[in-house]
Structures are given as C-alpha cells and as structure tokens.
Design a protein around this motif. Structure first.
Motif, PDB file in Angstrom:
ATOM      1  N   PRO A  10       4.012   2.516  11.698  1.00  0.00           N
ATOM      2  CA  PRO A  10       4.800   2.015  10.642  1.00  0.00           C
ATOM      3  C   PRO A  10       4.444   2.871   9.298  1.00  0.00           C
ATOM      4  O   PRO A  10       3.363   3.237   9.219  1.00  0.00           O
ATOM      5  CB  PRO A  10       4.365   0.539  10.361  1.00  0.00           C
ATOM      6  CG  PRO A  10       3.732  -0.137  11.539  1.00  0.00           C
ATOM      7  CD  PRO A  10       3.205   1.281  12.448  1.00  0.00           C
ATOM      8  N   HIS A  11       5.500   3.228   8.633  1.00  0.00           N
ATOM      9  CA  HIS A  11       5.472   4.223   7.683  1.00  0.00           C
ATOM     10  C   HIS A  11       4.358   3.726   6.488  1.00  0.00           C
ATOM     11  O   HIS A  11       3.407   4.740   6.312  1.00  0.00           O
ATOM     12  CB  HIS A  11       6.720   4.318   6.666  1.00  0.00           C
ATOM     13  CG  HIS A  11       6.565   5.205   5.573  1.00  0.00           C
ATOM     14  ND1 HIS A  11       6.572   6.490   5.350  1.00  0.00           N
ATOM     15  CD2 HIS A  11       6.417   4.765   4.325  1.00  0.00           C
ATOM     16  CE1 HIS A  11       6.481   7.113   4.354  1.00  0.00           C
ATOM     17  NE2 HIS A  11       6.389   5.891   3.491  1.00  0.00           N
ATOM     18  N   GLY A  12       4.342   2.542   6.069  1.00  0.00           N
ATOM     19  CA  GLY A  12       3.411   2.158   5.089  1.00  0.00           C
ATOM     20  C   GLY A  12       1.982   2.272   5.447  1.00  0.00           C
ATOM     21  O   GLY A  12       1.106   2.551   4.812  1.00  0.00           O
ATOM     22  N   MET A  28       0.726  -1.177   0.058  1.00  0.00           N
ATOM     23  CA  MET A  28      -0.003  -0.038  -0.063  1.00  0.00           C
ATOM     24  C   MET A  28       0.966   1.194   0.163  1.00  0.00           C
ATOM     25  O   MET A  28       0.500   2.316  -0.532  1.00  0.00           O
ATOM     26  CB  MET A  28      -0.904   0.159   1.246  1.00  0.00           C
ATOM     27  CG  MET A  28      -2.096  -0.830   1.017  1.00  0.00           C
ATOM     28  SD  MET A  28      -3.017  -0.570  -0.370  1.00  0.00           S
ATOM     29  CE  MET A  28      -3.796   1.045  -0.052  1.00  0.00           C
ATOM     30  N   ASP A  29       1.982   1.119   0.596  1.00  0.00           N
ATOM     31  CA  ASP A  29       3.090   2.257   0.430  1.00  0.00           C
ATOM     32  C   ASP A  29       3.325   2.298  -0.901  1.00  0.00           C
ATOM     33  O   ASP A  29       3.374   3.678  -1.636  1.00  0.00           O
ATOM     34  CB  ASP A  29       4.102   2.005   1.225  1.00  0.00           C
ATOM     35  CG  ASP A  29       4.961   3.268   1.285  1.00  0.00           C
ATOM     36  OD1 ASP A  29       4.637   4.409   1.381  1.00  0.00           O
ATOM     37  OD2 ASP A  29       6.481   3.136   1.751  1.00  0.00           O
ATOM     38  N   THR A  30       3.555   1.244  -1.754  1.00  0.00           N
ATOM     39  CA  THR A  30       3.895   1.585  -3.098  1.00  0.00           C
ATOM     40  C   THR A  30       2.375   2.271  -3.982  1.00  0.00           C
ATOM     41  O   THR A  30       2.697   3.238  -4.522  1.00  0.00           O
ATOM     42  CB  THR A  30       3.790   0.195  -3.957  1.00  0.00           C
ATOM     43  OG1 THR A  30       5.196  -0.381  -3.309  1.00  0.00           O
ATOM     44  CG2 THR A  30       3.894   0.305  -5.144  1.00  0.00           C
ATOM     45  N   ALA A  77      -1.103  12.590   1.869  1.00  0.00           N
ATOM     46  CA  ALA A  77      -1.098  11.181   2.780  1.00  0.00           C
ATOM     47  C   ALA A  77       0.399  11.201   3.072  1.00  0.00           C
ATOM     48  O   ALA A  77       0.458  10.600   4.292  1.00  0.00           O
ATOM     49  CB  ALA A  77      -1.436  10.095   1.685  1.00  0.00           C
ATOM     50  N   HIS A  78       1.435  11.502   2.372  1.00  0.00           N
ATOM     51  CA  HIS A  78       2.686  11.258   2.992  1.00  0.00           C
ATOM     52  C   HIS A  78       3.042  12.366   4.243  1.00  0.00           C
ATOM     53  O   HIS A  78       3.830  12.112   5.261  1.00  0.00           O
ATOM     54  CB  HIS A  78       3.947  11.249   2.157  1.00  0.00           C
ATOM     55  CG  HIS A  78       4.188   9.971   1.492  1.00  0.00           C
ATOM     56  ND1 HIS A  78       3.351   9.227   0.791  1.00  0.00           N
ATOM     57  CD2 HIS A  78       5.045   9.011   1.742  1.00  0.00           C
ATOM     58  CE1 HIS A  78       3.647   7.951   0.646  1.00  0.00           C
ATOM     59  NE2 HIS A  78       4.894   7.951   1.098  1.00  0.00           N
ATOM     60  N   VAL A  79       2.331  13.690   3.925  1.00  0.00           N
ATOM     61  CA  VAL A  79       2.690  14.597   5.072  1.00  0.00           C
ATOM     62  C   VAL A  79       2.122  14.340   6.268  1.00  0.00           C
ATOM     63  O   VAL A  79       2.619  14.260   7.379  1.00  0.00           O
ATOM     64  CB  VAL A  79       2.044  15.829   4.244  1.00  0.00           C
ATOM     65  CG1 VAL A  79       2.006  16.850   5.642  1.00  0.00           C
ATOM     66  CG2 VAL A  79       2.929  16.542   3.179  1.00  0.00           C
ATOM     67  N   THR A 135       0.618   4.224  -2.484  1.00  0.00           N
ATOM     68  CA  THR A 135       0.429   5.547  -2.170  1.00  0.00           C
ATOM     69  C   THR A 135       1.279   6.586  -2.912  1.00  0.00           C
ATOM     70  O   THR A 135       0.987   7.558  -3.282  1.00  0.00           O
ATOM     71  CB  THR A 135       0.559   5.762  -0.591  1.00  0.00           C
ATOM     72  OG1 THR A 135      -0.454   4.878   0.084  1.00  0.00           O
ATOM     73  CG2 THR A 135       0.224   7.277  -0.224  1.00  0.00           C
ATOM     74  N   HIS A 136       2.470   5.821  -3.138  1.00  0.00           N
ATOM     75  CA  HIS A 136       3.576   6.682  -3.964  1.00  0.00           C
ATOM     76  C   HIS A 136       3.156   6.949  -5.432  1.00  0.00           C
ATOM     77  O   HIS A 136       3.031   7.637  -5.928  1.00  0.00           O
ATOM     78  CB  HIS A 136       4.684   5.883  -4.048  1.00  0.00           C
ATOM     79  CG  HIS A 136       5.476   5.832  -2.887  1.00  0.00           C
ATOM     80  ND1 HIS A 136       6.516   4.908  -2.475  1.00  0.00           N
ATOM     81  CD2 HIS A 136       5.524   6.504  -1.515  1.00  0.00           C
ATOM     82  CE1 HIS A 136       7.102   4.907  -1.328  1.00  0.00           C
ATOM     83  NE2 HIS A 136       6.453   5.883  -0.657  1.00  0.00           N
ATOM     84  N   ALA A 137       2.362   5.897  -6.074  1.00  0.00           N
ATOM     85  CA  ALA A 137       1.926   5.976  -7.266  1.00  0.00           C
ATOM     86  C   ALA A 137       0.782   6.958  -7.605  1.00  0.00           C
ATOM     87  O   ALA A 137       0.840   7.649  -8.421  1.00  0.00           O
ATOM     88  CB  ALA A 137       1.601   4.573  -7.775  1.00  0.00           C
TER      89      ALA A 137
END
Ligand SMILES: [Fe+2]
Length: 390
Positions: free
Chosen positions: A274-276, A191-193, A260-262, A195-197
């Motif tokens: 956890p980050h992800g 899901m981190d992937t 979402a990353h902020v 979110t990046h995309a």
C-alpha cells in the motif's frame, strides 16, 4: 524566494458538505461517470451519491473498478466507458486510487488515447472533462493536487504524473465520510499525509506559501493522528486530519515530494504494497539522511511535532526522525518495510537510482546513498545512521 503559486480547484470543505454533490456536479455536466471502488466497501456512500445526483437530474454511469494501485488498463477501460456513455463530467469518490483514476479518465476519454501514451509525452490537445473529487480517506491529498499515481504492470512501474489538466474543478471534502475508516487505514493514510507535509516542507522547491501549508499539516498530524486512530468516531480529529491532508496536497503540488516517495513508489511497483505504508516506512531513514542538510527545517519539524524545547537547532533537527518512528509505533504500524514482505531487491534499487530522482530532495543522493536508505528502511533495528551513513 522566487515562486509562482497557482491553484484552480474550488474546495468545498466541511461536515455534511457531501450533500452538495448533486448541485456542484450539475453545474459542470449532465452525464457523470462515477468512479469508485468495487461496490461492497463504499456501497452506502455510492448509493447516496447516486441519489444526490438524480435529484439534480445528473445521469450516472457507475465505474466501480478503481482498486488500490490502479493500472493504466483500468483508466483505459473507464475512458472507453465514459466515451460510450457520452459523459461530460467525471466524479472520483473514494481514496486516492478512485480520485486518481477519475482524473486520468477525464484526460484520456476526450483525447481518445491510452493514458500511458499521455504519460510518455503524447500532447494533450482535446479539452479535458471536469472532475469532481470526493475523498473518503485523509491520505493522498489527491483532491488538491495535479498528480495521478498509476501503475504499469508490464513495465513494473508505478509513478506520480503531474499535468495541469489533473486539477479537479471542485473537491467536496467532508469529514463525515471518513468516520467509518478502520484504524489501520486511518494510520496508513494519515502517515501519507505526514510524509507529504515533511517532504514538501524540506523540498528544494519549497516556497514561503508551500511552507505555510506544509508546516500547518505537520502540526495537525502531530496533534490529531493518534486520536483519529484510537477513536475513529472522534469528529474533531477526523476533521483536522482531513484538513491536514488537503493542505499537504496543495503543498506537494507546489513543492513536490522527495526520496521517501521515490523509494515508497518503487517498493509499491515491485512488491504491490500500500502507498501510505510504503512511503511511511521509508520516511525515517530519509529524514536521517537529509536532516543535517537543512537543520533549520528539520528542527522546525521537531518543534511542530511538539518537542525540542531548549534544544540547539542541530539537536532538535537530529531528534525529528525519532519522533516520526515514535508516531509510527504509537499508531501500531509495522516499524520497517521487511515486516510487509519487502526484501532487498535489485529491481527496487534500479527503479530509484535513475537520473533526476533526487531533484527535489534537500540532499543529492547517489547509488550508495539509495542502497543505504533502502536497507535503513527495512527493519526497525536498522537505521540509516547505523549503517555508517553520515
Ligand atoms: Fe503519498
């Protein structure tokens, strides 16, 4: 339409490519600092790495302290060890934290300075050590980015820092290394992937090239993440997820991440989550907030995820946050940040509500928007829209 695209990392991708670690490293140096997790979790792969390096006469100094959410103290200890051992190459073997610590050490060691002072603007004058990145999760994309995410517990900060020196020289990306990842870590990192995309695809800094990379990563996660979580031994799903991860990493290097990353990184700094998972649980509310600022892109996300046929652009765009919520539910992740111990917090609000934090986001955000976005990310029964946000 104006853009520059620069990517200096050699990517060696494929099943079994880990066996090239010794050969690839020996081209860059003779004394390697091998940065990884505490021995237990990756013991077998670390032993294999040592053997592969020995076969090519590369001396190894092991630094197995790159725990999740690594701090600047960890980086500084590793840099000291690299200096003492005279290392001329750094290997990051593991998930994002191992690769990020390796990248940060490679800059800090020759500089003979604390990494946080470099993050705060101290110029980098010494040539950095070359880095070999070897991911064992399909998540952060660190093998293909010029970011490191490092925490400062004294300042209660956790942020991504970008420097051209952080690009690995070589990344060895072998899906066989991800086969043993448990379902929960597969789900969080996958899901981190995504979110990046999604964030790169919708960023104000998106370019035609980053769009190609991000769109393909969204499509691959939609097709393969459920499979990789349901059956960790599904090598096709593992391979496609690792490819998605790398493509999304290159995309965020050029287009950045968004709110979402902020929010996820601020939550991680205060609650040590956890980050992800932190960024994932912020993503649906952020998509709700953003989607009508660029309906074409959000309708594109719906279609890349295999839905929205016959819908108008507006209706397809509005469907995209719900598709992400369904994916989160299908892979059995908690549906909101409250389920992982996050509560409303002035500290999180203060960390996100700083000038420029919305710079890449497709829609500007003020203090009120941040407050609603954080509340909308807490529980599955809350959404940004239910709080009256438009
Ligand atoms: Fe991330």
């Amino acid at each position: 339409m104006d853009f520059t695209f620069f990517f200096p990392t050699r990517l060696v991708f494929g099943q079994g490519k880990f066996s090239l670690l010794g050969e690839e490293t020996a081209r860059l140096g003779r004394r390697a600092l091998l940065v990884t997790y505490p021995p237990r979790s990756l013991a077998r792969v670390v032993a294999q790495a040592q053997e592969l390096l020995a076969r090519h006469e590369v001396e190894v100094t092991l630094f197995a302290e790159a725990a999740p959410n690594p701090t600047h103290h960890t980086v500084d200890r590793g840099a000291e060890l690299a200096r003492q051992a005279g290392c001329d190459v750094v290997i990051g073997l593991g998930g994002g934290s191992a690769m990020d610590v390796a990248k940060a050490i490679a800059v800090a060691a020759p500089e003979n300075a604390g990494i946080w002072s470099i993050y705060e603007g101290r110029p980098i004058s010494a040539p950095s050590l070359p880095v070999v990145a070897v991911p064992t999760t399909a998540g952060t994309g660190s093998e293909a980015t010029f970011y490191t995410v490092i925490s400062n517990p004294e300042l209660r900060r956790k942020e991504g820092f970008a420097r051209p020196q952080f690009f690995p020289k070589v990344s060895i990306i072998d899906p066989l290394l991800t086969l043993s990842l448990p379902p929960r870590i597969t789900a969080e990192t996958g899901m981190d992937t995504l979110t990046h995309a999604v964030e790169a695809y919708t960023s104000r800094l998106a370019s035609p090239v980053s769009d190609l990379l991000a769109a393909e990563a969204i499509r691959l996660v939609g097709l393969y993440l459920r499979r990789a979580v349901a059956d960790g031994g599904d090598l096709e799903a593992r391979t496609q997820m690792l490819l998605a991860n790398t493509l999304a990493g290159i995309a965020i290097t050029h287009a950045d991440t968004c709110l979402a990353h902020v929010i996820g990184e601020a939550v991680g700094a205060v609650f040590d989550t956890p980050h992800g998972l932190s960024v994932t649980l912020a993503l649906p509310a952020v998509m709700e907030y953003n989607c009508l600022s660029n309906p074409g892109k959000y309708a594109g996300i719906t279609r890349l995820l295999g839905a929205g046929e016959g819908l108008s652009e507006r209706d397809a765009a509005l469907q995209s946050p719900g598709l992400v919520r369904s994916l989160i539910a299908d892979i059995r992740l908690p549906a909101g940040l409250a389920a992982i111990g996050v509560a409303e917090s002035d500290e999180v609000t203060a960390l996100v509500n700083r000038p420029g934090m919305d710079a890449s986001n497709p829609r500007p955000a003020d203090a009120k928007a941040f407050e609603l976005l954080i509340r909308g990310s807490l529980s599955p029964s809350m959404s940004y829209w239910q709080f009256g946000g438009v």
